[in-house]
Design a protein around this motif. Structure first.
Motif, PDB file in Angstrom:
ATOM      1  N   GLY A  60       0.662  -1.259  -0.399  1.00  0.00           N
ATOM      2  CA  GLY A  60       0.462   0.019   0.254  1.00  0.00           C
ATOM      3  C   GLY A  60       0.942   0.967   0.197  1.00  0.00           C
ATOM      4  O   GLY A  60       2.108   0.707   0.346  1.00  0.00           O
ATOM      5  N   MET A  61       0.250   2.187  -0.799  1.00  0.00           N
ATOM      6  CA  MET A  61       1.164   3.312  -1.001  1.00  0.00           C
ATOM      7  C   MET A  61       0.162   4.552  -0.365  1.00  0.00           C
ATOM      8  O   MET A  61      -1.047   4.685  -1.868  1.00  0.00           O
ATOM      9  CB  MET A  61       1.349   3.427  -2.067  1.00  0.00           C
ATOM     10  CG  MET A  61       2.522   4.915  -1.874  1.00  0.00           C
ATOM     11  SD  MET A  61       3.904   4.701  -3.249  1.00  0.00           S
ATOM     12  CE  MET A  61       2.802   4.516  -4.891  1.00  0.00           C
ATOM     13  N   LEU A  66       4.106   4.235   3.703  1.00  0.00           N
ATOM     14  CA  LEU A  66       4.126   3.037   2.123  1.00  0.00           C
ATOM     15  C   LEU A  66       4.089   1.668   4.004  1.00  0.00           C
ATOM     16  O   LEU A  66       4.517   2.283   5.320  1.00  0.00           O
ATOM     17  CB  LEU A  66       5.784   2.709   2.270  1.00  0.00           C
ATOM     18  CG  LEU A  66       6.226   3.536   1.059  1.00  0.00           C
ATOM     19  CD1 LEU A  66       8.151   3.089   0.758  1.00  0.00           C
ATOM     20  CD2 LEU A  66       5.485   3.559  -0.178  1.00  0.00           C
ATOM     21  N   ALA A  67       3.240   0.873   2.982  1.00  0.00           N
ATOM     22  CA  ALA A  67       2.954   0.198   3.989  1.00  0.00           C
ATOM     23  C   ALA A  67       3.208  -1.029   3.344  1.00  0.00           C
ATOM     24  O   ALA A  67       2.496  -1.553   1.908  1.00  0.00           O
ATOM     25  CB  ALA A  67       1.269   0.599   4.734  1.00  0.00           C
ATOM     26  N   GLY A  68       2.974  -1.816   4.170  1.00  0.00           N
ATOM     27  CA  GLY A  68       3.265  -4.418   3.460  1.00  0.00           C
ATOM     28  C   GLY A  68       3.604  -5.049   4.857  1.00  0.00           C
ATOM     29  O   GLY A  68       3.040  -4.468   6.181  1.00  0.00           O
ATOM     30  N   ALA A  69       4.457  -6.136   4.308  1.00  0.00           N
ATOM     31  CA  ALA A  69       3.855  -7.080   5.018  1.00  0.00           C
ATOM     32  C   ALA A  69       6.085  -7.448   5.512  1.00  0.00           C
ATOM     33  O   ALA A  69       6.660  -7.153   3.968  1.00  0.00           O
ATOM     34  CB  ALA A  69       3.668  -8.107   4.764  1.00  0.00           C
ATOM     35  N   THR A  70       6.708  -8.437   6.190  1.00  0.00           N
ATOM     36  CA  THR A  70       8.218  -7.959   6.652  1.00  0.00           C
ATOM     37  C   THR A  70       8.957  -9.147   7.322  1.00  0.00           C
ATOM     38  O   THR A  70       7.241  -9.378   8.392  1.00  0.00           O
ATOM     39  CB  THR A  70       8.816  -7.026   7.371  1.00  0.00           C
ATOM     40  OG1 THR A  70      10.304  -7.026   7.221  1.00  0.00           O
ATOM     41  CG2 THR A  70       8.360  -6.512   8.298  1.00  0.00           C
ATOM     42  N   GLY A  71       9.450 -10.070   7.311  1.00  0.00           N
ATOM     43  CA  GLY A  71       9.413 -11.026   8.079  1.00  0.00           C
ATOM     44  C   GLY A  71      11.153 -11.161   8.187  1.00  0.00           C
ATOM     45  O   GLY A  71      11.769 -11.885   8.264  1.00  0.00           O
ATOM     46  N   PHE A 123       4.020  -3.478   8.166  1.00  0.00           N
ATOM     47  CA  PHE A 123       5.133  -2.078   8.407  1.00  0.00           C
ATOM     48  C   PHE A 123       4.348  -0.946   7.653  1.00  0.00           C
ATOM     49  O   PHE A 123       3.318  -1.466   7.235  1.00  0.00           O
ATOM     50  CB  PHE A 123       6.461  -2.101   8.085  1.00  0.00           C
ATOM     51  CG  PHE A 123       6.621  -2.399   6.081  1.00  0.00           C
ATOM     52  CD1 PHE A 123       6.003  -0.960   5.896  1.00  0.00           C
ATOM     53  CD2 PHE A 123       6.393  -3.281   5.674  1.00  0.00           C
ATOM     54  CE1 PHE A 123       6.155  -0.955   4.504  1.00  0.00           C
ATOM     55  CE2 PHE A 123       6.818  -3.337   4.622  1.00  0.00           C
ATOM     56  CZ  PHE A 123       6.498  -1.661   3.462  1.00  0.00           C
ATOM     57  N   LEU A 124       5.054   0.918   8.376  1.00  0.00           N
ATOM     58  CA  LEU A 124       4.241   1.856   8.250  1.00  0.00           C
ATOM     59  C   LEU A 124       5.639   2.379   7.975  1.00  0.00           C
ATOM     60  O   LEU A 124       6.307   2.715   9.108  1.00  0.00           O
ATOM     61  CB  LEU A 124       3.341   2.035   9.437  1.00  0.00           C
ATOM     62  CG  LEU A 124       2.794   3.613   9.169  1.00  0.00           C
ATOM     63  CD1 LEU A 124       2.450   3.501   7.238  1.00  0.00           C
ATOM     64  CD2 LEU A 124       2.405   3.923   9.586  1.00  0.00           C
TER      65      LEU A 124
END
Length: 711
Positions: free
Chosen positions: A96-97, A107-112, A133-134
């Motif tokens: 997402g942005m 910015l948004a998303g996923a992180t490992g 994350f943001l």
């Protein structure tokens, strides 16, 4: 990319940018890297922002690609302001942005990644195996803040929005019972997992403008699912995810996503208060929270039910708000043709396409009134083929712009459109009753996202990294719609010396089709029907040309910097684009649904003539890179055949390496078309009817192709 936390390039990437014409603008973002462009946005000054995922170490033989985040800011004149790469040791994904009017990017998303950059972080450490994350970046590309967002299980952020005060609103999916929620929020608990079930909820979180505090944070989901089916229902659990978010002028968050819960919280008077879903299928939902996040203003299901024999998953691609606060949605929904069972996806009388005589998942466009109680319009947008809407925007006049993907050869088109490809761009009037403009586009050129910017322009993003600028009052396409390896037919921004490529555009070629011809020296001609193509000024051999497509061979000495591709008619440039050279892009030519391959007895490989275990198979490909010795451009090669200059491997779908006996120029064909001979060393005990293979050249993996095989 171990232990590399951030990379900031103040200069342009090699593949950027190019203004293609006054009618429209197309640039390529990504250079020679492999990117998955996901989101596009623009600010009030006309700057455009493209974000997505970039893959490092993406060779097929690696255990997994190292995926990081990229963000590129492009000025109104097409020059690059900055490009930023960031991530950690694990896999990171951008989803997402949003951009505020000051030019700050969210910015948004996923992180490992445990070492994902945390700057002025609300949550400085990874809490589960995967967190959301943001991040917020300044207008110059530096971090204002960057934070994890999650609990002890798996969490992902899918969408982000920003209000006039700089507060960020994030939505996504969480399986964590300890996801950070706030006292007094609408829903502060979730269903815990057990030995059989792992439920998930949507979440909505509002973060303060300095990134240091949660203004509110809530779960959003149900607990009960309908499941009929005996033991297969043992793991039945609710599954919700917030997929898109927007915020209105009053600070109320609009959230859209998917749910399979029969008790998802809906409100009285909402458009659809009962779910057409069960454990194996889902509906969409749309909800508006009040400004404090403590109550629902409205919440509604939106969906139908597919045929009984099909597991239905309606999907949401994107959401937008118009000036009046009405909600525009696009995605994929079930169309039910004549005689099909199920409950139809809700459409409205008088809409452009309220019914489609086809059974399958197709793109839809829906406009829900700001109070959530009725549909202002709802329509399918397809022909007889599957597809999905991926991006949506609305201009100042209320015109609805949408992009997505489709397999429908009869997709509804309008005059002046491009008539081939797997992407589409369309415009509907504000009532949803009239299709103002519609075009197909080459695979990879469109179908990722869409944003509306100043001066009446729609910014159209393709997953390959192409960014187009289209006027909405009088739509016109850029002249050149991308360049693809001719064996793959999906446009990218990378080209390889000696690669056979296809150039696409509405009117780039001659008026009538022209086939390959030889010049007086016996080489493939560089002009067909008055049209020629040049790569950094070097003429390219042309193997075919028609009005909307030209096939050319990239010159062997194309160079290592950015490459200017020019299409000329009567020696006048009519279309151009800047791309990046790559070492290899190995793609196997198709022959129907199988690889273009010969068995060792000279027969064409296929179901009726499979290759035998232990035999030698020859596949034909292009994009292997430089050859040794270097053939002349356009040469039909006989005699001593040049070998591939980079290591070539043949790898099966399950990772086995087949011994390569020869890799290089194919005899009797134009220089750049390659032949790879390999031995089919397989165990007959586990031999399938078909075998998936791909070429890996210099660590770069190509497309997957099928061989027919037999003992």
């Amino acid at each position: 990319m171990p232990n590399v936390r951030t990379r900031l390039l103040a200069a342009a990437l090699a593949a950027l940018p190019l203004t293609s014409s006054a009618a429209g603008q197309a640039v390529y973002v990504g250079g020679a890297k492999q990117v998955q462009a996901a989101r596009v946005a623009s600010d009030s000054a006309g700057n455009r922002y493209v974000a997505g995922t970039v893959f490092f170490n993406s060779g097929y033989d690696l255990v997994g690609a190292d995926a990081d985040i990229f963000l590129t800011k492009i000025a109104p004149d097409g020059t690059v302001v900055y490009t930023l790469y960031f991530g950690g040791d694990g896999s990171d994904e951008l989803r997402g942005m949003a951009v505020d009017q000051a030019g700050r990017v969210y910015l948004a998303g996923a992180t490992g990644s445990a070492n994902f950059p945390a700057v002025n972080a609300l949550q400085p450490r990874l809490s589960g195996g995967q967190d959301g994350f943001l991040c917020r970046l300044s207008p110059s590309g530096g971090f204002d803040y960057s934070t994890f967002l999650g609990g002890s299980r798996s969490d992902s952020a899918y969408g982000v929005a920003v209000d006039a005060s700089g507060n960020a609103y994030v939505t996504g999916e969480t399986a964590s019972i300890d996801f950070p929620v706030t006292r007094g929020a609408f829903q502060t608990t979730t269903q815990p997992p057990d030995v059989f079930r792992s439920p998930s909820d949507a979440f909505v979180t509002k973060v303060s403008s300095d990134g240091r505090s949660l203004l509110y944070s809530t779960y959003l989901g149900g607990r009960n699912v309908v499941c009929i089916g005996g033991s297969r229902c043992i793991p039945a659990a609710s599954r919700e995810a917030g997929l898109a978010i927007a915020v209105d002028a009053a600070g109320s968050a609009l959230v859209a996503g998917r749910t399979n819960s029969s008790d998802f919280p809906v409100t009285a008077g909402a458009f659809q208060t009962a779910c057409q879903c069960d454990y194996f299928s889902s509906d969409l939902f749309v909800a508006r929270l009040d400004a404090t996040g403590s109550a629902l203003v409205f919440s509604t299901y939106l969906g139908g039910r597919g045929p009984d024999i099909v597991l239905l998953e309606e999907s949401l691609g994107a959401m937008a708000l118009d000036r009046e606060g009405h909600v525009l949605l696009t995605g994929a929904a079930w169309s039910l043709g004549s005689g099909a069972s199920g409950a139809p996806f809700p459409t409205t009388p008088g809409a452009f396409q309220p019914r489609l005589d086809y059974t399958g998942r197709v793109p839809f466009v829906t406009k829900l009134d700001r109070g959530g109680g009725r549909l202002l319009f709802s329509t399918f947008l397809s022909g007889k083929g599957t597809g999905a809407g991926a991006g949506i925007a609305v201009d100042d006049a209320g015109t609805v712009c949408v992009t997505g993907t489709t397999s429908a050869a009869d997709f509804p088109l309008r005059p002046g459109s491009f008539s081939r490809g797997g992407g589409f761009y369309a415009q509907l009037d504000r009532t949803g009753s009239t299709l103002l403009f519609s075009t197909l586009l080459p695979n990879g050129f469109a179908g990722a996202d869409l944003a509306y910017g100043p001066s009446g322009r729609a910014h159209l993003l393709g997953p390959a990294g192409y960014l187009s600028q289209i006027e909405t009052p009088a739509p016109a396409l850029p002249p050149l719609l991308g360049v693809a390896n001719a064996a793959a037919a999906t446009v990218t921004g990378r080209i390889v010396a000696g690669e056979l490529v296809s150039l696409f555009g509405a009117s780039i070629g001659p008026d009538s089709p022209q086939g390959l011809r030889l010049d007086p020296d016996g080489k493939v001609a560089t002009e067909l029907g008055g049209v020629d193509v040049r790569f950094n000024g070097r003429p390219a051999p042309l193997t075919y040309a028609q009005l909307d497509q030209i096939n050319a061979v990239v010159p062997m000495l194309v160079g290592f910097g950015e490459v200017l591709v020019e299409v000329r008619r009567a020696r006048r440039v009519t279309a151009s684009l800047k791309l990046s050279p790559a070492l290899a892009d190995p793609q196997i030519f198709p022959n129907g649904s199988y690889a273009a391959a010969l068995n060792d007895d000279g027969t064409v490989n296929g179901p009726g003539s499979p290759a035998r275990v232990g035999s030698v198979v020859a596949v034909f490909a292009t994009g292997l890179g430089w050859l040794n010795p270097l053939p002349a451009d356009g040469e039909i090669v006989f005699g001593e055949l040049p070998r591939a200059g980079l290591p070539v491997r043949v790898v099966t779908g399950d990772g086995r390496h087949l011994p390569v006996l020869w890799a290089g120029q194919a005899p009797g064909l134009v220089a750049g078309v390659a032949q790879v001979n390999f031995r089919l060393e397989l165990s007959e005990a586990i031999l399938p009817d078909t075998l998936s293979i791909r070429l890996v050249v210099g660590g770069v993996a190509g497309n997957e192709a099928r061989l027919a095989v037999a003992p």
